[in-house]
Design a protein around this motif. Sequence first.
Motif, PDB file in Angstrom:
ATOM      1  N   ALA A  63      51.381  27.023  40.375  1.00 58.86           N
ATOM      2  CA  ALA A  63      51.813  27.882  39.276  1.00 58.86           C
ATOM      3  C   ALA A  63      50.638  28.766  38.872  1.00 58.86           C
ATOM      4  O   ALA A  63      49.505  28.557  39.302  1.00 58.86           O
ATOM      5  CB  ALA A  63      52.287  27.034  38.100  1.00 58.86           C
ATOM      6  N   GLY A  77      56.051  30.338  37.914  1.00 61.81           N
ATOM      7  CA  GLY A  77      56.280  29.345  38.960  1.00 61.81           C
ATOM      8  C   GLY A  77      56.302  27.927  38.415  1.00 61.81           C
ATOM      9  O   GLY A  77      55.794  27.637  37.346  1.00 61.81           O
ATOM     10  N   SER A  78      56.915  27.025  39.136  1.00 65.70           N
ATOM     11  CA  SER A  78      56.948  25.581  38.853  1.00 65.70           C
ATOM     12  C   SER A  78      57.464  25.185  37.473  1.00 65.70           C
ATOM     13  O   SER A  78      56.964  24.237  36.879  1.00 65.70           O
ATOM     14  CB  SER A  78      55.581  24.953  39.096  1.00 65.70           C
TER      15      SER A  78
END
Length: 120
Positions: free
Chosen positions: A80, A52-53
């Motif tokens: 994240a 994530g991110s």
Amino acid sequence: ADASKAVVSGPGVSEVFAFVAGTNGRVTIASRDRFGNSRGGRYDTFAYSIAGSGGDSGIATRSTDGTYQLSYTITVAGAASLVLTLTRSDGAAVSPAASVASSPYAVTVVGAAMDSSRSA
């Protein structure tokens, strides 16, 4: 090495720490055996990845004191997860890779602070 006994520390895994997108999160991993004893003189390989991110991935670097250091960068603000795994112990592959301590770790990334000197 016993991945579940590893000691993980640093601002990159702190539950109360949020860092600015584009800066480095830092983590230290102290390898332990199944009894919790330090494995300072042994060679293990710890891998990391960010879910994530807009994160990254790589391998932690062994320090002279026997701990392992890693620095990661997340470029996008948001939530994240930092995933840490033990992939080699004393040179032998660990298959499947073993999750380290409490991995994955939740990471909060905030946007860059506004620079008021540059506002129009």
